[in-house]
Design a protein around this motif. Sequence first.
Motif, PDB file in Angstrom:
ATOM      1  N   THR A 224       0.821  -1.239  -0.064  1.00  0.00           N
ATOM      2  CA  THR A 224       0.128   0.051   0.083  1.00  0.00           C
ATOM      3  C   THR A 224       0.849   1.323  -0.200  1.00  0.00           C
ATOM      4  O   THR A 224       0.410   2.373  -0.386  1.00  0.00           O
ATOM      5  CB  THR A 224      -1.054   0.003   1.114  1.00  0.00           C
ATOM      6  OG1 THR A 224      -0.154   0.008   2.318  1.00  0.00           O
ATOM      7  CG2 THR A 224      -1.841  -0.973   1.053  1.00  0.00           C
ATOM      8  N   HIS A 225       2.071   1.108   0.610  1.00  0.00           N
ATOM      9  CA  HIS A 225       2.835   2.375   0.922  1.00  0.00           C
ATOM     10  C   HIS A 225       4.182   2.171   0.041  1.00  0.00           C
ATOM     11  O   HIS A 225       5.003   3.204  -0.095  1.00  0.00           O
ATOM     12  CB  HIS A 225       3.236   2.496   2.269  1.00  0.00           C
ATOM     13  CG  HIS A 225       1.751   2.987   2.750  1.00  0.00           C
ATOM     14  ND1 HIS A 225       0.779   2.335   3.147  1.00  0.00           N
ATOM     15  CD2 HIS A 225       1.738   4.375   3.353  1.00  0.00           C
ATOM     16  CE1 HIS A 225      -0.017   3.207   3.846  1.00  0.00           C
ATOM     17  NE2 HIS A 225       0.393   4.083   3.924  1.00  0.00           N
ATOM     18  N   GLY A 226       4.455   1.208  -0.523  1.00  0.00           N
ATOM     19  CA  GLY A 226       5.503   0.998  -1.523  1.00  0.00           C
ATOM     20  C   GLY A 226       6.938   1.180  -0.768  1.00  0.00           C
ATOM     21  O   GLY A 226       7.870   1.548  -1.140  1.00  0.00           O
ATOM     22  N   ASP A 227       6.961   0.598   0.693  1.00  0.00           N
ATOM     23  CA  ASP A 227       8.185   0.783   1.341  1.00  0.00           C
ATOM     24  C   ASP A 227       9.168  -0.299   1.054  1.00  0.00           C
ATOM     25  O   ASP A 227       8.970  -1.370   1.516  1.00  0.00           O
ATOM     26  CB  ASP A 227       7.588   0.333   2.959  1.00  0.00           C
ATOM     27  CG  ASP A 227       8.724   0.833   3.926  1.00  0.00           C
ATOM     28  OD1 ASP A 227       9.718   1.021   3.430  1.00  0.00           O
ATOM     29  OD2 ASP A 227       8.400   1.142   5.193  1.00  0.00           O
ATOM     30  N   ALA A 228      10.383   0.438   0.516  1.00  0.00           N
ATOM     31  CA  ALA A 228      11.235  -0.395   0.142  1.00  0.00           C
ATOM     32  C   ALA A 228      12.140  -1.161   1.372  1.00  0.00           C
ATOM     33  O   ALA A 228      12.849  -1.874   1.266  1.00  0.00           O
ATOM     34  CB  ALA A 228      12.049   0.158  -0.852  1.00  0.00           C
ATOM     35  N   ASP A 229      12.066  -0.656   2.440  1.00  0.00           N
ATOM     36  CA  ASP A 229      12.743  -0.945   3.566  1.00  0.00           C
ATOM     37  C   ASP A 229      11.955  -1.911   4.359  1.00  0.00           C
ATOM     38  O   ASP A 229      12.716  -2.464   5.423  1.00  0.00           O
ATOM     39  CB  ASP A 229      13.350  -0.097   4.551  1.00  0.00           C
ATOM     40  CG  ASP A 229      14.619  -0.383   5.268  1.00  0.00           C
ATOM     41  OD1 ASP A 229      15.364  -1.008   4.733  1.00  0.00           O
ATOM     42  OD2 ASP A 229      14.392   0.135   6.307  1.00  0.00           O
ATOM     43  N   CYS A 230      10.605  -2.027   4.212  1.00  0.00           N
ATOM     44  CA  CYS A 230       9.830  -3.096   4.952  1.00  0.00           C
ATOM     45  C   CYS A 230      10.009  -4.486   4.909  1.00  0.00           C
ATOM     46  O   CYS A 230       9.748  -5.041   3.691  1.00  0.00           O
ATOM     47  CB  CYS A 230       8.386  -2.488   4.859  1.00  0.00           C
ATOM     48  SG  CYS A 230       7.178  -3.486   5.994  1.00  0.00           S
ATOM     49  N   VAL A 231      10.333  -5.384   6.017  1.00  0.00           N
ATOM     50  CA  VAL A 231      10.543  -6.708   5.951  1.00  0.00           C
ATOM     51  C   VAL A 231       9.575  -7.533   7.068  1.00  0.00           C
ATOM     52  O   VAL A 231       9.202  -6.484   8.042  1.00  0.00           O
ATOM     53  CB  VAL A 231      11.893  -6.970   6.595  1.00  0.00           C
ATOM     54  CG1 VAL A 231      12.265  -8.320   6.571  1.00  0.00           C
ATOM     55  CG2 VAL A 231      12.963  -6.438   5.550  1.00  0.00           C
ATOM     56  N   SER A 232       8.826  -8.448   6.622  1.00  0.00           N
ATOM     57  CA  SER A 232       7.879  -8.795   7.284  1.00  0.00           C
ATOM     58  C   SER A 232       8.475  -9.871   8.440  1.00  0.00           C
ATOM     59  O   SER A 232       8.831 -11.153   8.449  1.00  0.00           O
ATOM     60  CB  SER A 232       6.784  -9.840   6.636  1.00  0.00           C
ATOM     61  OG  SER A 232       6.189  -9.067   5.475  1.00  0.00           O
ATOM     62  N   ILE A 233       8.450  -9.311   9.604  1.00  0.00           N
ATOM     63  CA  ILE A 233       8.936 -10.062  10.738  1.00  0.00           C
ATOM     64  C   ILE A 233       7.881 -11.039  11.165  1.00  0.00           C
ATOM     65  O   ILE A 233       6.829 -10.825  11.386  1.00  0.00           O
ATOM     66  CB  ILE A 233       9.380  -9.033  11.977  1.00  0.00           C
ATOM     67  CG1 ILE A 233      10.201  -7.907  11.738  1.00  0.00           C
ATOM     68  CG2 ILE A 233       9.835  -9.601  13.259  1.00  0.00           C
ATOM     69  CD1 ILE A 233      11.782  -8.474  11.165  1.00  0.00           C
TER      70      ILE A 233
END
Length: 297
Positions: A224-233
């Motif tokens: 939804t936000h195109g977060d290139a640094d987001c990792v699914s913990i």
Amino acid sequence: MQRLVAMPGEYSLIATLSPLRHGGYDPTVTIERNAVTRAYRIGGEPVTVRYERVADGVRVTAWGPAGEKALDEAPSVLGSFDDPSAYRPVHPILRDLHRGRPGMRMTATRAVFEALVPSVLEQKVTGREATNAWARFVRRSGEAAPGPFDLMLAPVPEAIAAMPYYVWHPFGVERLRAETIRRACARAGRVRELAAMDAAGARRRLRALPGIGVWTAAEVTRVTHGDADCVSIGDFHTKNLVSWALAGEARGTDERMMELLEPEAGHRGRAVRLLEMAGMAAPKFGPRQRIRRIAHI
């Protein structure tokens, strides 16, 4: 109604938009060789949008009451504001993968419920269970999407909130996940506000909803936000994938995953996406997880 979105440089429509489809039988999205078609809602209004790769960009065609809004959102959906050239991979495997897939962008749909409900369905179950539940629910409870395609629209959040939890049982969804979806949909106004927030703020608000933790919040804001640094913990497969691909370790932990990804800070989510696109997978040990049958519980 139609619009052309220029996409300078190398660009892969399929690599960019494939995260929007939840399983091969998703009735809301179809993917072809050079086109992606999706049906969703903008502020409750239905729309079907077809994105077609053409020589000078992407031709976007929309049907339905929210068509103009969908055309306005198209550059963000297509990842035109994402700059993959800013990523300088440190790990040699990631350098090779990034060099070989320069056209993949991070999509930013701002369509929160389109991502939230399937993500909740994916909590603590196999991917096959979750995608089957989503497809069957939409086909049973949704409505035909506008336009000349055989696509379906999921019910509006307000309608989902009014459904008793046991409506989900025939689709293999137990009360816990069903109630999480119902509670989120009952707060439709607040959840829709997430589209205008930054990724970190959106994750904080999502995690304030009962039943939504760090993993689900990350899965949502990634698209939804195109977060290139987001990792699914907390994802069983991702930590093993990263540990295997970057360190040759068949099993990993979230802590080890983040340690290995630290040199890629700022683009850690992009790094994981590159590994997934490459088809890498950690070795499998032991029996496969059984698919539970709860339709008559």
